[in-house]
Design a protein around this motif. Sequence first.
Motif, short mmCIF file in Angstrom:
data_model
loop_
_atom_site.label_atom_id
_atom_site.label_comp_id
_atom_site.label_asym_id
_atom_site.label_seq_id
_atom_site.Cartn_x
_atom_site.Cartn_y
_atom_site.Cartn_z
N VAL A 12 -56.10 21.64 0.75
CA VAL A 12 -55.87 21.50 2.19
C VAL A 12 -55.13 20.20 2.47
O VAL A 12 -54.17 20.16 3.24
N LEU A 13 -55.56 19.10 1.84
CA LEU A 13 -54.91 17.81 2.07
C LEU A 13 -53.46 17.84 1.61
O LEU A 13 -52.58 17.31 2.28
N ALA A 14 -53.22 18.44 0.47
CA ALA A 14 -51.87 18.49 -0.05
C ALA A 14 -50.94 19.27 0.86
O ALA A 14 -49.85 18.83 1.20
N VAL A 15 -51.37 20.45 1.28
CA VAL A 15 -50.54 21.27 2.16
C VAL A 15 -50.38 20.61 3.51
O VAL A 15 -49.30 20.57 4.09
N ALA A 16 -51.47 20.04 4.02
CA ALA A 16 -51.41 19.38 5.32
C ALA A 16 -50.45 18.21 5.29
O ALA A 16 -49.71 17.97 6.24
N GLY A 17 -50.45 17.46 4.20
CA GLY A 17 -49.55 16.31 4.11
C GLY A 17 -48.10 16.72 4.19
O GLY A 17 -47.30 16.07 4.86
N VAL A 18 -47.75 17.82 3.54
CA VAL A 18 -46.38 18.31 3.58
C VAL A 18 -46.03 18.75 4.99
O VAL A 18 -45.00 18.39 5.54
N THR A 19 -46.91 19.53 5.59
CA THR A 19 -46.59 20.08 6.91
C THR A 19 -46.58 19.03 7.99
O THR A 19 -45.78 19.11 8.93
N LEU A 20 -47.42 18.01 7.89
CA LEU A 20 -47.41 16.96 8.90
C LEU A 20 -46.06 16.28 8.94
O LEU A 20 -45.51 16.03 10.01
N ILE A 21 -45.48 15.96 7.80
CA ILE A 21 -44.22 15.24 7.81
C ILE A 21 -43.05 16.17 8.07
O ILE A 21 -42.04 15.76 8.64
N LEU A 142 -45.32 12.51 14.69
CA LEU A 142 -44.46 12.63 15.85
C LEU A 142 -44.64 11.39 16.72
O LEU A 142 -45.72 10.82 16.78
N ASN A 143 -43.59 11.01 17.43
CA ASN A 143 -43.71 9.88 18.33
C ASN A 143 -44.79 10.10 19.39
O ASN A 143 -45.40 9.15 19.87
N THR A 144 -45.01 11.36 19.74
CA THR A 144 -46.00 11.69 20.76
C THR A 144 -47.40 11.85 20.18
O THR A 144 -48.35 12.10 20.92
N LEU A 145 -47.52 11.71 18.85
CA LEU A 145 -48.84 11.85 18.21
C LEU A 145 -49.12 10.60 17.37
O LEU A 145 -49.34 9.53 17.92
N PHE A 146 -49.12 10.71 16.04
CA PHE A 146 -49.58 9.60 15.21
C PHE A 146 -48.48 8.81 14.50
O PHE A 146 -48.78 7.88 13.74
N LYS A 147 -47.21 9.13 14.71
CA LYS A 147 -46.17 8.34 14.06
C LYS A 147 -46.26 6.85 14.42
O LYS A 147 -46.01 5.98 13.55
N PRO A 148 -46.64 6.47 15.66
CA PRO A 148 -46.77 5.04 15.97
C PRO A 148 -47.79 4.30 15.11
O PRO A 148 -47.79 3.07 15.08
N LEU A 149 -48.67 5.05 14.40
CA LEU A 149 -49.58 4.37 13.47
C LEU A 149 -48.82 3.59 12.40
O LEU A 149 -49.38 2.67 11.79
N TRP A 150 -47.57 3.95 12.17
CA TRP A 150 -46.78 3.22 11.18
C TRP A 150 -46.67 1.73 11.54
O TRP A 150 -46.40 0.90 10.68
N ASN A 151 -46.87 1.40 12.82
CA ASN A 151 -46.73 0.01 13.28
C ASN A 151 -48.06 -0.64 13.63
O ASN A 151 -48.08 -1.74 14.18
N LEU A 219 -58.06 7.50 10.58
CA LEU A 219 -56.88 8.11 11.18
C LEU A 219 -55.83 8.30 10.09
O LEU A 219 -55.57 7.39 9.30
N GLN A 220 -55.22 9.49 10.05
CA GLN A 220 -54.28 9.79 8.96
C GLN A 220 -53.04 10.50 9.49
O GLN A 220 -53.13 11.37 10.36
N THR A 221 -51.90 10.10 8.95
CA THR A 221 -50.65 10.81 9.20
C THR A 221 -49.76 10.65 7.98
O THR A 221 -50.10 9.95 7.03
N SER A 222 -48.61 11.31 8.00
CA SER A 222 -47.69 11.25 6.86
C SER A 222 -46.73 10.09 7.03
O SER A 222 -46.51 9.58 8.12
N GLN A 223 -46.10 9.70 5.93
CA GLN A 223 -45.17 8.57 5.97
C GLN A 223 -43.86 8.86 5.26
O GLN A 223 -43.06 7.95 5.03
N GLY A 224 -43.59 10.12 4.92
CA GLY A 224 -42.36 10.46 4.23
C GLY A 224 -42.06 11.94 4.33
O GLY A 224 -42.72 12.68 5.06
N TYR A 225 -41.06 12.38 3.56
CA TYR A 225 -40.58 13.75 3.70
C TYR A 225 -41.48 14.80 3.09
O TYR A 225 -41.39 15.97 3.44
N ASN A 226 -42.33 14.40 2.18
CA ASN A 226 -43.28 15.35 1.63
C ASN A 226 -44.48 14.58 1.08
O ASN A 226 -44.55 13.36 1.22
#
Length: 240
Positions: A12-21, A142-151, A219-226
């Motif tokens: 689940v984590l592996a697939v979710a990580g791909v789809t999130l990014i 997404l900018n409207t979701l968790f991408k701002p966590l990068w900062n 809190l978790q989000t992706s940080q790259g293309y896959n």
Amino acid sequence: MKRLSSWALPIVLAVAGVTLIIVGSLDLDGATIPSLAPIATPTPVARASDTPSPSGSSSASTAPSGTPIPSASPTATPSRSPLPDDVVAVQLDVPAVGIQVLVRQSTGGGVDVFPPSDAAYILADSSQPGRGTNSYVFAHALNTLFKPLWNVQLGDEVLVRMSNDQVLSYVVTEVRPNVACPDESAEPHPNPPLPLQIHTTCDEALFWTEPTDHERLTLQTSQGYNRNWGELVVIAEPAG
């Protein structure tokens, strides 16, 4: 608490990580997301109400001479009472980076693998906030979701509004980039940082989903293309 099997959750984590990014790389920032008011001033307690321990007492006995004798337990020892089951998270804000999102509990299956882009989701088998354990919350980059966590920075405030309008206040205590869960079918990172080179399983990612013996937001989000670009995990613990 019901848990995913040891073999299912890494998948689940592996697939979710791909789809999130993947979703994060698409032009979905124009998706309709409800406008939310900022969460108001938090309540003083982030883990539910303090209640006196039955054994604690602040009273003092008096000697026959009239001189007070201090109690062996001069103050009550507080114990944490978890929030009721019907009180759930409805909104999460990280004011320092502009995050202001709805929160929903995943129903499992496809939602854990590919969550809708309308909210942040609590992993199906994870806990709601205010229960004295880990709440694993994930969302698309997404900018409207968790991408701002990068900062996000250590010490940033995280506010969670519950369905009873109680506001739980947390502080970012850890920022963990490059959390690995390798995917052999995905394109490798062209210049992988060391953490992505040395972890050959999803054990590290799985670790952050586990229950804890104390109140915590993960809190978790992706940080790259896959998946091979790693995940970003942010830990927040109760303020005060």
